[in-house]
Structure formats: C-alpha cells, structure tokens
Design a protein around this motif. Sequence first.
Motif, PDB file in Angstrom:
ATOM      1  N   TYR A  21       0.828  -1.198   0.000  1.00  0.00           N
ATOM      2  CA  TYR A  21       0.000   0.000   0.000  1.00  0.00           C
ATOM      3  C   TYR A  21       0.874   1.263   0.000  1.00  0.00           C
ATOM      4  O   TYR A  21       0.578   2.234  -0.702  1.00  0.00           O
ATOM      5  CB  TYR A  21      -0.922   0.012   1.220  1.00  0.00           C
ATOM      6  N   VAL A  22       1.943   1.245   0.788  1.00  0.00           N
ATOM      7  CA  VAL A  22       2.833   2.406   0.846  1.00  0.00           C
ATOM      8  C   VAL A  22       3.509   2.631  -0.509  1.00  0.00           C
ATOM      9  O   VAL A  22       3.653   3.778  -0.965  1.00  0.00           O
ATOM     10  CB  VAL A  22       3.888   2.219   1.954  1.00  0.00           C
ATOM     11  N   ASP A  23       3.913   1.541  -1.179  1.00  0.00           N
ATOM     12  CA  ASP A  23       4.499   1.672  -2.517  1.00  0.00           C
ATOM     13  C   ASP A  23       3.481   2.259  -3.499  1.00  0.00           C
ATOM     14  O   ASP A  23       3.825   3.109  -4.335  1.00  0.00           O
ATOM     15  CB  ASP A  23       4.978   0.306  -3.026  1.00  0.00           C
ATOM     16  N   SER A  24       2.231   1.798  -3.394  1.00  0.00           N
ATOM     17  CA  SER A  24       1.174   2.317  -4.264  1.00  0.00           C
ATOM     18  C   SER A  24       0.938   3.803  -4.001  1.00  0.00           C
ATOM     19  O   SER A  24       0.736   4.596  -4.940  1.00  0.00           O
ATOM     20  CB  SER A  24      -0.114   1.523  -4.044  1.00  0.00           C
ATOM     21  N   ILE A  25       0.983   4.192  -2.738  1.00  0.00           N
ATOM     22  CA  ILE A  25       0.815   5.601  -2.369  1.00  0.00           C
ATOM     23  C   ILE A  25       1.949   6.438  -2.936  1.00  0.00           C
ATOM     24  O   ILE A  25       1.729   7.542  -3.443  1.00  0.00           O
ATOM     25  CB  ILE A  25       0.740   5.738  -0.837  1.00  0.00           C
TER      26      ILE A  25
ATOM     27  N   GLN B  13      -5.473   1.556  -5.185  1.00  0.00           N
ATOM     28  CA  GLN B  13      -5.963   1.112  -3.886  1.00  0.00           C
ATOM     29  C   GLN B  13      -4.863   1.353  -2.869  1.00  0.00           C
ATOM     30  O   GLN B  13      -3.781   0.790  -2.948  1.00  0.00           O
ATOM     31  CB  GLN B  13      -6.341  -0.369  -3.916  1.00  0.00           C
ATOM     32  N   VAL B  14      -5.142   2.191  -1.887  1.00  0.00           N
ATOM     33  CA  VAL B  14      -4.138   2.579  -0.898  1.00  0.00           C
ATOM     34  C   VAL B  14      -4.474   2.060   0.494  1.00  0.00           C
ATOM     35  O   VAL B  14      -3.739   2.308   1.444  1.00  0.00           O
ATOM     36  CB  VAL B  14      -3.983   4.109  -0.866  1.00  0.00           C
ATOM     37  N   ALA B  15      -5.586   1.332   0.620  1.00  0.00           N
ATOM     38  CA  ALA B  15      -6.002   0.713   1.869  1.00  0.00           C
ATOM     39  C   ALA B  15      -7.053  -0.335   1.508  1.00  0.00           C
ATOM     40  O   ALA B  15      -7.561  -0.334   0.376  1.00  0.00           O
ATOM     41  CB  ALA B  15      -6.550   1.748   2.847  1.00  0.00           C
ATOM     42  N   PRO B  16      -7.376  -1.265   2.421  1.00  0.00           N
ATOM     43  CA  PRO B  16      -8.332  -2.323   2.075  1.00  0.00           C
ATOM     44  C   PRO B  16      -9.640  -1.822   1.478  1.00  0.00           C
ATOM     45  O   PRO B  16     -10.204  -2.473   0.613  1.00  0.00           O
ATOM     46  CB  PRO B  16      -8.556  -3.019   3.424  1.00  0.00           C
ATOM     47  N   ALA B  17     -10.136  -0.686   1.913  1.00  0.00           N
ATOM     48  CA  ALA B  17     -11.415  -0.182   1.399  1.00  0.00           C
ATOM     49  C   ALA B  17     -11.295   1.249   0.892  1.00  0.00           C
ATOM     50  O   ALA B  17     -12.289   1.972   0.847  1.00  0.00           O
ATOM     51  CB  ALA B  17     -12.480  -0.272   2.473  1.00  0.00           C
TER      52      ALA B  17
END
Length: 397
Positions: free
Chosen positions: A64-68, A168-172
């Motif tokens: 998620y951090v990489d995606s952010i 997607q930066v978090a589950p939801a």
Amino acid sequence: MISRIASFHNYQSVSNDLMRQQVKLQDNQDQLATGKRVLTAGDDPVSSIYIQNFRQQDKQLDQYVDSITLARNRQTRAEIAVDDAEQLVDSAKRKTMEMINGSLSEDDRTAHKQDLKGLYDNFMNLVNAKDESGNFLFSGTQSSKQPFYRDGALNVRYAGDSYHRTAQVAPAVEVQTSDPGDQVFMEIENPFGDYQPEYDLQSGSLLLLANARNTNNADNSEYAVSFSVDGNGQTMYELTQDGNVVNSGVYDPQNGVQWGTVSMSFEGEMLDGDRIVLERQGTFNVFDAFKRGIELSDESIFNASATAELHQVTEQFAGAFKHLNKARSEIGTRLTTLDRQESMHKDFKLVLNRSLGTMEDLDYSTAVIDMNENLLALQASQKAFSKAKELTLFNYV
C-alpha cells in the motif's frame, strides 16, 4: 544373546539422548544468532500462527505504501502541470485585455499576437506532459497515448478517453490518480450561462452579453436579439427564435430580455442596429479561447464586434483559470488523502512490529541460561557415556 541385545539398545538409547541434547544446544545457538525465539512452527505453534499473520499484514502495508508513493509522484506532477497551466491562462487573459485597449497600434497588436501564440505553444506542452515513468498525465486511462493534437489551423483534438485511473491505498480506500484531459481543459463552464454570443455591432458600440439562461434543457434553438431606437429615443428590442420573431418591446436594463424559459441580461451601451446571436453552449474549451484570441488580434481596434469578442475571450480565460484552480484543489485533496493514509499505515506498522517483537523476539538472558544448562547436560551425558562404554568384565579379572 539377551545380554547383547540389551547392551545394544542401551547404547542406542544413550546415543539418541546425546543427539537430543545436541539439537537443543543447536537451537539455542540459532536463537542467539538470529535474536528470534520462534524459528520454526515447532518452537511455538500458537505464536507462529500470529507471527505469520503479522508478517502478511506487514507486507500488505508495504504494498500500500508503494502504491501511495507512485500515486503521489503522479499527482504531484499533475498538480505542477495544472498550476503552470493556470499561470499561462492568466497571462493570456491579461494579453487579451491589453488588446482591448483602443490606444494600441497595429504593431502593438502584432506583438501581443506573438506573445499569445507563445503562451499557446507552452500551454500545449503542458497539456501533453508526462510523469516520471513516461506516461501522459491527461490521457485518462490511455496513458501511453498523447492526449492533445493541434493542426495548422490551431484546432485541437483530444485523443484520450474520459475515464480516470485509481490506486488502492487501503483495504477499502481507492484514490483517483489521473484526470482525463477533456474534463480538465475542454469542459469548462460557460461564463455567459447557457449560450455563446456572436456579435454584430455598430461602430462605437459597447454592448456586451452579461448572461443568458434557459431552464428548458431540451431547447436547442438559436436566439437572436436586435436593438433599435424609435422616434422617441427609446431603445427597443426584438427577440427571434430560429429566425422567427417571438417577442419585442421596450428594453428595460433592469429586467433584460425575457421570454418563456429564456432570460438574458446585457451590459454596456448599445447602438441602433446592434445584434447578438446566441447559440446553445453550456461549456467551452480553453484551446478555442486561445485560437479565437489569436484570430481577433488581426482585427482593427475600431471593429466593435471584434472588441466585444475579445471581451468574451477574456471572460473565457477567467473562467478557465477558475476551472483549473478547482482542478488543482481536487488534486491537492487527493494528495492530502494519500499523505494521511500513508501516515496511518506507518503507525500501524509500528504497532505490528511491536506485537511481532513480543511474539518472536528472544529474551537473551533466558536464552543464555538455557544454552548453558543444555551445554552442561550434554557434557555430563558425554562423560557418563564415555565411562560406561569403557566398563567390561575384563577390568575385574
């Protein structure tokens, strides 16, 4: 025979015991070398399950951090491009406002035209900007395709799509990471309302359309308003719909021109014979404003219709500036969301690592004591086995 079998099994039992002691000692050494209490599921089955879950969550957070990070880089580049586009549009507005000045010479107008062309060229470079990966920022989901093309007549065509990409930066939680170029640069709210004016003014006229609205969205008729002065000096108007007269009367500046679902207001001083044609147009694109501004720079400063259209272009640039400012604010909101979500992930990673440490980190003092005990037990077993092995009946003969 029975004595021999018993001796063999006794030897084997002692040998297995030595092996177990060596394995325990090796485990102690591995724990001290790695600093981990749980190296295999056999060390602590319950803790190993929690440790595996913690590690999976930790890897997911890293993703998620990489995606952010990727989303932030792209959005930061887009924010810079939109901000630069704002400045160019503002400069173009100022240039068109200066061209309205009746004291400019033809040489001055030519210089302003060249400046406006330069601003248009720079603007085209910005709308076709790329991110650090070489993907176009404003092509929608078709990031490998150049979004805007300009022909020799300065007309611009959009080649991207009207969709946007998300990350997607978090589950939801999904965050928009791109803006389609047509929505940013080609679907700008018309500053004059629902209609675009085309002027046919008398020399010296200062008439301008202030606003024109039609609450009937299905009405796509062309309207035209003509002004005249009667023998009593009163200003009269005549409203036509698709060439047919539908309303006329004395013009009241406070009420403007109203008929059915249509309402219009004007500003400036009008002359006998002034006429404005209104075509339905709820939005405009900033490229047409650049093009029209460049075209009008060739017109005479005494052409009242051209001057009125320059006012129109100025208002369009002002509307485009507000539109781009709003787009940049939306990008800024997304960047804030990304920063906040990254901070939450990092905080959660700290909690996970702390819990993971509680589960698997080694208590060195306890581990050293265990290793010393196991080492002493192994040494004692080895000595006992060595002495027992040397005992035979021949020692007592």
